[in-house]
Scaffold this active site. Structure first.
Site, PDB file in Angstrom:
ATOM      1  CG  ASP B  29      49.131  40.998  48.662  1.00 26.09           C
ATOM      2  OD1 ASP B  29      48.564  40.094  49.302  1.00 26.09           O
ATOM      3  OD2 ASP B  29      49.588  40.846  47.514  1.00 26.09           O
ATOM      4  CE  LYS B  86      51.347  36.393  47.804  1.00 26.88           C
ATOM      5  NZ  LYS B  86      50.068  35.763  47.506  1.00 26.88           N
ATOM      6  N   GLY B 158      48.957  41.028  40.169  1.00 24.69           N
ATOM      7  CA  GLY B 158      49.792  42.158  39.778  1.00 24.69           C
ATOM      8  C   GLY B 158      49.433  42.740  38.424  1.00 24.69           C
ATOM      9  NE  ARG B 170      30.695  34.895  35.053  1.00 29.19           N
ATOM     10  CZ  ARG B 170      29.500  35.326  35.447  1.00 29.19           C
ATOM     11  NH1 ARG B 170      28.622  34.481  35.987  1.00 29.19           N
ATOM     12  NH2 ARG B 170      29.163  36.577  35.292  1.00 29.19           N
ATOM     13  N   GLY B 219      43.957  40.431  40.500  1.00 29.81           N
ATOM     14  CA  GLY B 219      43.478  41.444  39.569  1.00 29.81           C
ATOM     15  C   GLY B 219      42.404  42.362  40.117  1.00 29.81           C
ATOM     16  CB  SER B 241      49.315  45.291  43.114  1.00 27.13           C
ATOM     17  OG  SER B 241      49.931  44.029  42.940  1.00 27.13           O
TER      18      SER B 241
END
Lengths: 193, 299
Positions: B29, B86, B158, B170, B219, B241
């Site tokens: 990003d 996006k 984020g 998973r 994440g 992020s």
């Protein structure tokens, strides 16, 4: 039997390995200099050329790779791979390996929405034309002496070229079910340098 | 040996094929041309151009929309790697605008505020390829059914917390393995339970994998996070992020790229993880009300 490696820094490595497997050729992944030992041929796959060249330097593969080619290692670059092995690019980045005496224009057909498929007649490949997939593809803009043009799209737009034990294609045979180009490269790698 | 071009653009092969070229790579990003150049120099395979990274979108609240086309155009000009952007879920006009700008890939993203709570974009209508988020295999196959040429886990964007990305990866991979081992007789009931197109369930039974490239997102904030997702079995990673909210973005970007290439090499992972400075601050997803979770947007 020729021993073929696929440069596994980034890109569609698995598709090349599956294609080699389909014609009975075992392959290995090359990530570090020691992985180049005992190879007859190396495929540099499709991917992002800027990324692949940056990482070739970061992982200190440039000198060992060029040395191996001087000792007779056969190399085939597809799409990004063509850019990586070129002598010159018509823009400043990235700094290619300079193996094959060609000048290459990156993203020569436009952005992603201009990516296309077509059928190609290729010198040295018998039978029906090959289906060729061009994705943000490069184009050969100049060739040195000793470079043979195997296929063109339109007039004077080479997309497959060969120089001794080096092969480069703008398109992606590994994304199709046609293994003839892989067989051609294995034959090159298997021949005596 | 000249062959005349009969342009056949916007096909499934070229849309899903571009995602194949991104495999083993990191998509970052970026909010400015300078950040895009840092990403390119670190070896990113693509950048996601947006006005605010997800942690700032989270902090700002309100309605998050497609980024300013001027800013996207400047980022397109600044790098030679593919540029993604996006659009809001269901907002097919934002997607039309992004396609007209020359964006290489559109992320129909839950990070932005959804425009349509029932319908996602009919992605078959576009020449530009789409990537979409998924929490499980049914969601992934619904998006592919609508024309998505690439899938990513939703994770929790984020948050700086890898737990949701792990859960989603998973789940998808486990469901694929399960279908692979089924009898053909069981596939229709499985398609019904997953709310997924039968033909795609059948294809997974035959091939044992998704018909498109599958990245992790949401994440990832350290080199080890990236390598964890690669070892779990995804094809590459998005870092939102995690890079430009860390203490030293350039070093973090380099380290995450290296960790993604050498994800199976613990010595390399140890060496790139040294001296990175602070990672982005993280959030405990368990304490987050559902209304604040991006992953629950879309279906």
């Amino acid at each position: 039997m020729a021993s073929i490696g696929v440069l596994a820094i980034q890109g569609d490595v698995l598709e090349h390995r599956k294609m080699l497997d389909s014609i009975g050729i075992e392959s290995s992944e090359v990530r570090l200099p020691e992985h180049l030992d005992d190879l007859d041929g190396l495929i540099i796959p499709g991917g992002e050329s800027t990324t692949i060249v940056q990482l070739i330097d970061i992982y200190e593969l440039r000198t060992p790779l060029v040395d191996k080619v001087n000792e007779g290692l056969a190399v085939w670059g597809t799409c990004a791979g063509m850019i990586v092995i070129a002598k010159n690019l018509n823009d400043k980045r990235p700094n290619p390996l300079g193996l094959m005496d060609i000048e290459v224009s990156r993203n020569a057909f436009g952005r992603q929405i201009d990516s296309f498929e077509t059928d190609l007649d290729i010198h040295g490949i018998d039978g029906p034309p090959m289906h060729a997939i061009f994705i943000r593809a490069p184009l050969v803009t100049q060739i040195g002496s000793g470079v043979e043009i195997l296929a063109e799209v339109g007039e004077g737009k080479p997309v497959a070229v060969k120089q001794n034990r080096l092969l480069a294609t703008s398109f992606h045979p590994e994304l199709t079910a046609d293994s003839r180009m892989h067989s051609m490269f294995v034959d090159i790698a298997h021949s005596t340098p | 040996m000249a062959t005349e071009i009969k342009p056949n653009t916007g096909t499934w092969a070229v849309k899903s094929g571009l995602a194949q070229m991104l495999k083993g790579g990191v998509i970052m990003d970026v909010v400015t041309p300078d950040q895009a150049k840092i990403a390119e120099n670190a070896g990113a395979v693509a950048v996601m151009a947006l006005e605010r990274v997800p942690s700032d979108i989270r902090a700002a609240g309100g309605v998050a929309r497609m980024s300013d086309p001027q800013m996207i155009a400047e980022i397109i000009e600044s790098v030679t790697i593919p540029v993604m952007a996006k659009a809001r879920i269901g907002h097919f006009v934002e997607a039309q605008v992004l396609e007209a700008l020359g964006t290489d890939y559109i992320d129909e993203s839950e990070v932005l505020t959804p425009a349509d709570e029932n319908n996602h974009i009919n992605k078959h209508d576009f020449s530009v390829p789409f990537v979409c988020g998924a929490r499980d295999l049914g969601e992934a196959l619904r998006r592919i059914g609508e024309g998505a040429a690439m899938i990513r886990t939703k994770g929790e964007a984020g948050s700086g917390n890898i737990v949701e990305a792990v859960r989603h990866a998973r789940k998808v991979l486990g469901q694929i393995n399960h279908i692979k081992g089924m009898e053909i007789d069981e596939l229709m009931a499985t398609a019904r339970d997953l709310k997924a197109p039968y033909e795609l369930v059948k294809e997974i039974h035959e091939t044992g994998s998704l018909p498109v490239v599958n990245f992790a997102a949401g994440g990832i904030s350290t080199p080890s996070d990236a390598a964890l997702m690669m070892q779990i079995g995804v094809d590459g990673v998005f870092v939102g992020s995690g890079i430009f909210k860390s203490e030293n973005p350039q070093i973090m970007a380099d380290a995450i790229v290296k960790a993604t290439t050498h994800y199976k090499d613990p010595e390399m992972l140890a060496s790139v993880s040294k001296g990175l400075g602070a990672s982005m601050p993280g959030l405990d997803v368990r304490n987050m009300p559902e209304s604040e979770q991006f992953a629950t947007r879309g279906w």
